[in-house]
Design a protein around this motif. Structure first.
Motif, PDB file in Angstrom:
ATOM      1  N   PRO A 290       0.797  -1.237   0.000  1.00 27.17           N
ATOM      2  CA  PRO A 290       0.000   0.000   0.000  1.00 27.17           C
ATOM      3  C   PRO A 290       0.823   1.278   0.000  1.00 27.17           C
ATOM      4  N   ALA A 291       1.980   1.248   0.632  1.00 23.31           N
ATOM      5  CA  ALA A 291       2.799   2.469   0.722  1.00 23.31           C
ATOM      6  C   ALA A 291       3.304   2.921  -0.642  1.00 23.31           C
ATOM      7  N   ALA A 292       3.422   2.001  -1.587  1.00 26.86           N
ATOM      8  CA  ALA A 292       3.908   2.357  -2.922  1.00 26.86           C
ATOM      9  C   ALA A 292       2.869   3.155  -3.712  1.00 26.86           C
ATOM     10  N   ARG A 293       1.604   2.996  -3.370  1.00 28.97           N
ATOM     11  CA  ARG A 293       0.496   3.738  -3.997  1.00 28.97           C
ATOM     12  C   ARG A 293       0.510   3.610  -5.523  1.00 28.97           C
ATOM     13  N   ALA A 294       0.813   2.414  -5.997  1.00 28.03           N
ATOM     14  CA  ALA A 294       0.858   2.185  -7.445  1.00 28.03           C
ATOM     15  C   ALA A 294      -0.509   2.383  -8.082  1.00 28.03           C
ATOM     16  N   ALA A 295      -1.561   1.943  -7.392  1.00 31.88           N
ATOM     17  CA  ALA A 295      -2.906   2.081  -7.954  1.00 31.88           C
ATOM     18  C   ALA A 295      -3.301   3.546  -8.051  1.00 31.88           C
ATOM     19  N   GLN A 296      -2.970   4.312  -7.014  1.00 33.70           N
ATOM     20  CA  GLN A 296      -3.305   5.743  -7.028  1.00 33.70           C
ATOM     21  C   GLN A 296      -2.554   6.473  -8.138  1.00 33.70           C
ATOM     22  N   ARG A 297      -1.287   6.130  -8.338  1.00 32.10           N
ATOM     23  CA  ARG A 297      -0.519   6.797  -9.390  1.00 32.10           C
ATOM     24  C   ARG A 297      -1.074   6.454 -10.767  1.00 32.10           C
ATOM     25  N   THR A 298      -1.438   5.201 -10.955  1.00 29.67           N
ATOM     26  CA  THR A 298      -2.036   4.805 -12.229  1.00 29.67           C
ATOM     27  C   THR A 298      -3.341   5.548 -12.458  1.00 29.67           C
ATOM     28  N   LEU A 299      -4.180   5.609 -11.430  1.00 28.32           N
ATOM     29  CA  LEU A 299      -5.455   6.316 -11.526  1.00 28.32           C
ATOM     30  C   LEU A 299      -5.240   7.785 -11.863  1.00 28.32           C
TER      31      LEU A 299
END
Length: 421
Positions: A290-299
């Motif tokens: 979760p700390a990487a926030r890959a989904a948020q960055r993609t979004l």
């Protein structure tokens, strides 16, 4: 053609359909014409509108013909759905200007290739403006039983409160007539809308059945909510608009980047064109890293690119990195830097001359000048990403970015600004 209903179901965006089995059968038999309406009640559409627009876009990508209706007529009236008070009526000139702006926004999401699925954009003022009051009452109004209109949720809710003018009461008839006109002119057999449009949509379906004896369809998208209970598409500063003059691309990007872990997968389904497999991988990343926030960055990257373009995305990413010491502030253009600083604590001064520690306190990054001095002593105070070691340092004209701005930072993550105005 792909099975669009299956896709919308796994994306979990469907709230209601008038007859799901009949609609699925109609979609399987060949391309249909589908429309969604966007009223110019503001100079831009917002994130809730975008959710509906993307459903319309998905229908086009699945092989169907989209119509985007911009309400040059209904925008003069205002939809009472979801409102507890009467709308303020805007002048015809204002509405016409907003129609033009929103039309331009909508057109960016659809394809106009002159092929069998080429999009059409219309304004309902084209037919409503030519209709006399007598024609409206005789040809359309007679098909609307008042007792049924009074029973609709959007009307009943207002009647139990401040009441409802005949102007807004007539909105449902106007929207229903739009569906009838698009059925006659373009063979349109499906209307899309937000969940608050269900009553208006079913009224249009019923009007076409009464007047033309035809069976048409309606589909509404789910109301999007946030897990923390706050309203989707809203910030402390107001709504999230597609117009960059109302919501800067930087603020737009940050809104998506800051999505809650509990919301981000749902937002990816609704607001991106990522595949089921891609979203499953991002969902796994949220759970495991979760700390990487890959989904948020993609979004954030996907939606910002879709709305503002790749060049603007590159600018906002550069600004995000530069504010936190990972890039050059000097390379940011003035508009992007100004937009970025609008999203952080900022002080405005009439002229330079105050010591750095005073500015750090004025900006709100620390509680007091003594706390500012302590930050300098501890090596955690920065001006334009340069560490400040002198508690008495006074910024000069040479420190100003674009002759107006100073970027302050305390530690790695706490950023603020100063503007000389």
């Amino acid at each position: 053609m792909t099975d669009i209903l299956d896709e919308l179901e796994w994306r979990d965006v469907i709230a209601q359909t008038t007859d799901a089995d009949a609609l699925r059968k109609a979609l399987a038999e060949g391309p249909i014409t589908v429309y969604a309406g966007f009223d110019p009640t503001a100079p831009s559409i917002h994130m809730g509108n975008l959710a509906t627009l993307l459903i319309l876009t998905r229908f086009q990508r699945a092989g169907h013909r989209p119509i985007a209706l911009v309400g040059g007529a209904t925008g003069l009236i205002g939809d009472p759905s979801g409102r507890s008070t009467e709308r303020s009526l805007n002048s015809s000139d204002v509405v016409a200007d907003w129609v033009s702006r929103i039309r331009g926004q909508v057109e960016r999401f659809l394809s106009f290739d002159d092929g069998p699925t080429s999009a059409t954009v219309v304004s309902n003022l084209e037919w409503t403006g030519k209709m006399s009051a007598i024609d409206f009452l005789r040809d359309v109004g007679k098909h609307f039983p008042v007792n049924r209109m009074l029973a609709r949720e959007s009307v009943a809710a207002r009647l139990g409160g401040e009441g409802l003018s005949y102007t807004e009461f007539s909105y449902q008839i106007l929207q229903s007539n739009d569906y009838l006109e698009l059925y006659r002119r373009h063979g349109c057999t499906l209307q899309l809308g937000g969940s608050d449009q269900w009553g208006n949509i079913t009224a249009g379906v019923d009007l076409i059945r009464r007047v033309e004896g035809a069976h048409v369809h309606g589909l509404t998208g789910k109301l999007i909510t946030k897990a923390d209970g706050t309203k989707f598409g809203k910030t402390a500063g107001g709504a999230i608009w597609l117009d960059p003059a109302l919501t800067s691309p930087y603020a737009f990007y940050q809104y998506w980047l800051n999505a809650d872990d509990r919301d981000v997968v749902r937002f990816l389904k609704v607001f991106t064109f990522r595949s089921q497999e891609e979203i499953a991988e991002l969902e796994k990343a949220v759970a495991e890293r979760p700390a990487a926030r890959a989904a948020q960055r993609t979004l954030a990257e996907d939606v910002t690119t879709m709305v503002h373009g790749e060049a603007e995305l590159a600018r906002v990413i550069a600004a995000s990195r530069a504010l936190f010491g990972q890039g050059s502030l000097e390379e940011l253009d003035a508009r992007t830097l100004e937009s970025a600083l609008a999203e952080v604590p900022k002080a405005t001064v009439s002229a330079l001359g105050l010591p750095y520690v005073d500015l750090l306190a004025e900006s709100g990054l620390v509680d007091s000048k003594s706390a500012a001095r302590r930050a300098v002593k501890e090596g955690g105070a920065y001006l334009n990403n340069v560490k400040i070691t002198d508690e008495e340092y006074v910024p000069s004209q040479d420190d100003l970015l674009h002759g107006r701005f100073l970027v302050l930072r305390r530690g790695k993550r706490t950023v603020g600004g100063v503007e000389v105005a």
